[in-house]
Enzyme design. Sequence first.
Site, PDB file in Angstrom:
ATOM      1  N   ASP A 407       0.855  -1.188   0.000  1.00 51.19           N
ATOM      2  CA  ASP A 407       0.000   0.000   0.000  1.00 51.19           C
ATOM      3  C   ASP A 407       0.898   1.248   0.000  1.00 51.19           C
ATOM      4  OD1 ASP A 407      -1.501   2.262   1.647  1.00 51.19           O
ATOM      5  OD2 ASP A 407      -2.999   0.975   0.725  1.00 51.19           O
ATOM      6  N   ASN A 415      -2.621  12.953  -4.000  1.00 46.76           N
ATOM      7  CA  ASN A 415      -3.704  13.377  -4.885  1.00 46.76           C
ATOM      8  C   ASN A 415      -4.225  14.756  -4.501  1.00 46.76           C
ATOM      9  OD1 ASN A 415      -3.968  11.355  -6.804  1.00 46.76           O
ATOM     10  ND2 ASN A 415      -5.234  10.081  -5.493  1.00 46.76           N
ATOM     11  N   ASP A 424      -1.636   9.352 -10.545  1.00 47.55           N
ATOM     12  CA  ASP A 424      -1.496   8.303 -11.563  1.00 47.55           C
ATOM     13  C   ASP A 424      -0.031   8.017 -11.860  1.00 47.55           C
ATOM     14  OD1 ASP A 424      -4.408   9.316 -13.544  1.00 47.55           O
ATOM     15  OD2 ASP A 424      -4.207   8.203 -11.671  1.00 47.55           O
ATOM     16  N   GLU A 450      -4.648   2.222  -4.326  1.00 46.45           N
ATOM     17  CA  GLU A 450      -3.186   2.292  -4.255  1.00 46.45           C
ATOM     18  C   GLU A 450      -2.586   0.995  -3.698  1.00 46.45           C
ATOM     19  OE1 GLU A 450      -4.780   4.325  -0.485  1.00 46.45           O
ATOM     20  OE2 GLU A 450      -5.373   3.990  -2.561  1.00 46.45           O
TER      21      GLU A 450
END
Length: 539
Positions: A407, A415, A424, A450
Site C-alpha cells: 500500500d 492526490n 497516476d 493504491e
Amino acid sequence: MTPVLALAFACSALVCVLTAALAWRRRANTPAAGSLAAAMAGFAVWSAADVPLHLPVGLLVQRVGGMVGFAGIHLAVLGLWCLSRAVVDRHWRLRRGVALRLATASTLLVAAVVTNPWHHLVFASVGATGPDQRLDVSLGPLFWVHTGYCYLLLGWGVLRLTTAWWRARSVFRRQLSHLLAAACVPLIGNAAVLVAARGEHPVDYTPLFFAVTGLIDARAILRHDLLHLVPVARARVVDSIDDAVVVVDHRARVIDLNPAASVLLARNAPAGHSDLVGRPAAQVLPPQLGDLLRGTAVREHAELAAGVHVDARASVLTDPRGHLLGWVVVLRDVSELVEQRELAQRASARLREQLAVTRALQERLAEEAVRDSLTGLHNRRHLVQVLERALAGARESGEPLSVVLVDIDRFKAVNDTHGHRTGDAVLRAVAEGLRAGCRAGDTVARYGGEEFVLVLPSTSREEAFQRTEELRRRCAAATVRLPGPVPHPREAAWIAVTFSAGIATCAEHGTDADGLLAAADRALYAAKAAGRDRVVAAP
C-alpha cells in the site's frame, strides 16, 4: 378434521419431492439446481407436516407437526433465496459467513417455535377446539417477525429475478419468467391467507400453493429444459460487429446470436421458424459445421444457401471447473471471395489478413480483460485465479508460497496536493518498480486503489521479507517527477514515494486465498500503525 385436505397436503408433499428429485439430478449442470432441490425439499417437509393437522390425531402430534412445518418453511425460503442468487449469477456460491448468519437466524426462529410453551411469543395461545380437537392458535409478535424475515428473503429473491428478467434476452427471459411465475403463486396465496386470518390461525393453504410452484418448475424442467440452458455473458461489441456470432450450449442448441447471425442464418432456417434461439443447432447451422461442435475441427467452410458461403470457427466454452458449457461459432460471409475465383490468390491473402486481425483482436481483448488500464499490471480478477492455482500447486508440492500486500503511503495526500495526474504517475512508478523486482513465475497485480499484491511461489516468509524489503528500499530511494510545468520555481519538480507492506505465507497464515490475503492485510495494518515505510510479516 378433513381427510380431503390431508390428502391434498400429502399430494402436495409428493409433488414437491418429485420436483426436488428432478432438480437434484441436474445439479451437475448448474448450482441453481441444488438450490431448487433444497427449496422443494423444504416445501415437501412443510406439506407433510400439515397432514396431521387435518386427521383425527392427538393434540401433541398436531403440535409436533406444526414445529416440523416451521423447519420446512425456513429450508424452503433459504433454498429460494439461494436459487435466485444462483440463477442470476451462475458462478455464485454460498459463502460460509452468509450461510452461518442465515442458518443462525432461521434456527433461532424455529427454536422460538419449539420453546413457545415457555414464552408464548410465537403463538399467544395454543389449544384445541371442536369435537375433533382441531389445533387452534392465536398469533403472537414473534410469528410476525418470522413472517417478515421470510418475506424479506423472498422479496429480495424476487427482486433479483425481476431485475435479471428485465435485462435478459430471448430464451433466458423465458426461463426467468417460469421462475417468477412459480414464485408469485405462493407469495400471493400466502398473503391472502394472512390477510384473511386477522390475527387468528385459519387453515394455511400455502403448502398447496407451493405444490403449484412445483408443477410449474417441473414443467419448466421437463418441457423447457430449465437449468440446462446456460446464459453466456456478452459484450455490447458483439451486436455491432459484421461477423455472425452464434452461441450453442452443451446440448447443441442455439442460445444466443447477434443481429448479423440472425440475418445470415435466416436464409438457412426452416419455413416458419423465424426465432432461431432455443432451436437445435442442426436446424440452424449447415450440416458441414457439425464437426465444429463434435470437436473434430476448429474451422470449416460451408454453403448456407445457393451462392452464400461462410467461413466458420468455433471456440469451446467451459466453466471454472472445466465442465463444458458450449461453443461460440463465428461465421464470416465469404460469398464474394468464392465468386471471384479469378482473384483467388488476392482473396485468400485478404481472408488470412482479416482472420489474423480477428485473432489479434481476440488475443488483445483477452489480455486487456485481465490487465489494469492505468498500470499495465494484472487486475484483481486475474490475481484471484493465479493465487488459487498457485495455492493448489503449493499444497501438492509442499513448497511455501508467500503473498505480499503493498500500500502506497499517504497516497491521498499526493492526490490532494498535486492532483490526480501526479497520483497516476505515482501508481505507474510503483507498479513499474514492483514489476522490475519480480522474478520469473512471480505475479504482481493491482489489487485496487493504491494497493498491489505480489504472489511469490516457492518463497518462504523470510525470503519474502528480504525481497520485499529490497523493493521498499528501492522505491524509497527513487523519486517521481511531477507531470506538467512546476507551479512555482521554488517548488520541487520531484516527489519521493514510499510504501508499506504486509506478508503472509501458506500454510503458516492460511491455506486459501481469502485467508492469506486477510493475514497479509493485518500485517499491512501493523506496518501502517508502526509508522509506514516498512515491511511486516504476519506472526
